[in-house]
Design an enzyme around this catalytic site. Structure first.
Site, PDB file in Angstrom:
ATOM      1  N   ARG A 238       0.857  -1.187   0.000  1.00 45.57           N
ATOM      2  CA  ARG A 238       0.000   0.000   0.000  1.00 45.57           C
ATOM      3  C   ARG A 238       0.889   1.231   0.000  1.00 45.57           C
ATOM      4  O   ARG A 238       2.013   1.200   0.537  1.00 45.57           O
ATOM      5  CB  ARG A 238      -0.886   0.060   1.256  1.00 45.57           C
ATOM      6  N   GLU A 267      -2.196   8.181  -4.016  1.00 43.35           N
ATOM      7  CA  GLU A 267      -2.880   7.670  -5.209  1.00 43.35           C
ATOM      8  C   GLU A 267      -4.155   8.456  -5.490  1.00 43.35           C
ATOM      9  O   GLU A 267      -4.868   8.792  -4.544  1.00 43.35           O
ATOM     10  CB  GLU A 267      -3.278   6.202  -4.977  1.00 43.35           C
ATOM     11  N   HIS A 285      -1.686   0.535  -9.462  1.00 42.67           N
ATOM     12  CA  HIS A 285      -2.428  -0.296  -8.507  1.00 42.67           C
ATOM     13  C   HIS A 285      -3.202  -1.414  -9.229  1.00 42.67           C
ATOM     14  O   HIS A 285      -4.432  -1.501  -9.125  1.00 42.67           O
ATOM     15  CB  HIS A 285      -3.364   0.569  -7.655  1.00 42.67           C
TER      16      HIS A 285
END
Ligand code: NAP
Length: 320
Positions: A238, A267, A285
């Site tokens: 992450r 993000e 991602h």
């Protein structure tokens, strides 16, 4: 007849998943490419009993306060750091996630990023497309060996173990770092060690821990400086686990020598210093982005919602 509960699906999902949900809920879906955010999300969630969300949706106190009827949040992801679990518990809102169904696809992507970064695939492909290829020399575009190297896995859980299993085919020594010993480590031939020791000993490092308060900036300037020159760092975990600004700085000095990143601190915005570097492979991602994995995730999220609507036990609630 009992009234069907109201469900908001915040992002576009496969039609078969909507058909699975339809008999059980009054549905509001988002069929666009655009994430619902801010006021629009609050407004559309406000009268809902249930939410089907994804990793990009923030389920925080403001959203929970705006949804007084809410009883369940089902996320189509194994990570649940985007959901305020404590606030959900305090309000009696159940939370479910999707462990397992994306393990193998995500492990594949970790390997794709490791190979791509070690062997400079993105950089050389750009060079070829730009028309620079007119010669071949022995010392051109030298990368790092992956076979026979030492792989360090930070987070030897479901996905970490699947990555370690693949490492056997590459004759790699595997080190791992977890807070507790992994039960399958002996079967995988993996040796547990402290974080600093792993960073200093591994030729390549893969991060696959959950994002928690403990793992925020787990890898910063100090940790990067421990890595071997020319090593590869892969982050498929992450954003926020790696300090992206520190990583960009470290990559300029060759320690690590390259990186493969699927996740970022802000993000969908990527730190501009990373975008400027040739020795980093960047993906948006896509760790779980195969049809079978994504369908499995969406169906499992839907199975949890249907189980809730039918007052059956939830298949995969987030662990206590
Ligand atoms: P998992 O089975 O729960 O494994 C997590 C591992 O991390 C466990 O071995 C755990 O061991 C370790 N860990 C947790 N906190 C730690 C800490 N503070 N320090 C060191 N180790 C720690 O989870 P998983 O299914 O493998 O998924 C891992 C993560 O990958 C998810 O949470 C998600 O955020 C991310 N992910 C990303 C993508 C993507 O698209 N890029 C796709 C899937 C998953 P201990 O508890 O013993 O420490």
């Amino acid at each position: 007849m009992k009234e069907r509960p109201k469900l908001l699906v915040t992002c576009r999902v496969f039609p078969e998943v909507i058909e699975h949900l339809r008999p059980h809920f009054v549905l509001d879906g988002n069929a666009t490419d655009r994430a619902l955010a801010g006021d629009e999300l609050l407004r559309r969630a406000a009268d809902r009993d249930a939410l089907f969300v994804a990793a990009g949706d923030r389920v925080d106190r403001a959203l929970l306060d705006a949804c007084p009827r809410l009883k369940i949040v089902a996320t189509g992801s194994v990570g649940y750091n985007h959901i305020d679990i404590d606030a959900c518990r305090a309000r009696g809102v159940a939370v479910t996630y999707t462990p397992g169904v994306l393990t193998e696809a995500t492990a594949d992507l970790a390997w794709a990023l490791l190979m791509a970064a070690a062997r400079r695939l993105a950089e050389t492909e750009r060079w070829l497309r730009e028309g620079h290829w007119n010669t071949w020399t022995f010392d051109q575009f030298l990368g790092a060996d992956v076979h026979g190297a030492t792989l360090g896995i930070i987070g030897m859980g479901r996905i970490g173990s699947a990555i370690a299993r693949r490492a056997r085919g590459f004759d790699m020594r595997v080190l791992y770092h977890n807070r507790t010993p992994a039960a399958n480590a002996a079967d995988l031939g993996a040796q547990r060690c402290a974080l600093d020791e792993l960073l200093a000993s591994a030729d390549h490092v893969v991060l696959v821990v959950p994002a928690t308060a403990q793992t925020h900036h787990l890898i910063g300037a100090r940790e990067l400086a421990l890595m071997k020159p020319g090593s590869v760092l892969v982050n498929i975990a992450r954003g926020g686990i790696v300090d992206d600004a520190a990583l960009a700085q470290a990559l300029r000095s060759g320690r690590p020598g390259a990186a493969g990143l699927d996740v970022y601190e802000n993000e969908p915005h990527v730190h501009p210093a990373l975008l400027d570097l040739p020795n980093v492979v960047l993906t948006p991602h896509i760790g779980s982005a195969t049809r079978s994995a994504r369908l499995g995730m969406a169906m499992l999220a839907a199975d949890n919602l249907v189980a809730w609507a039918e007052e059956r036990p939830l298949p995969t609630p987030v662990p206590l």
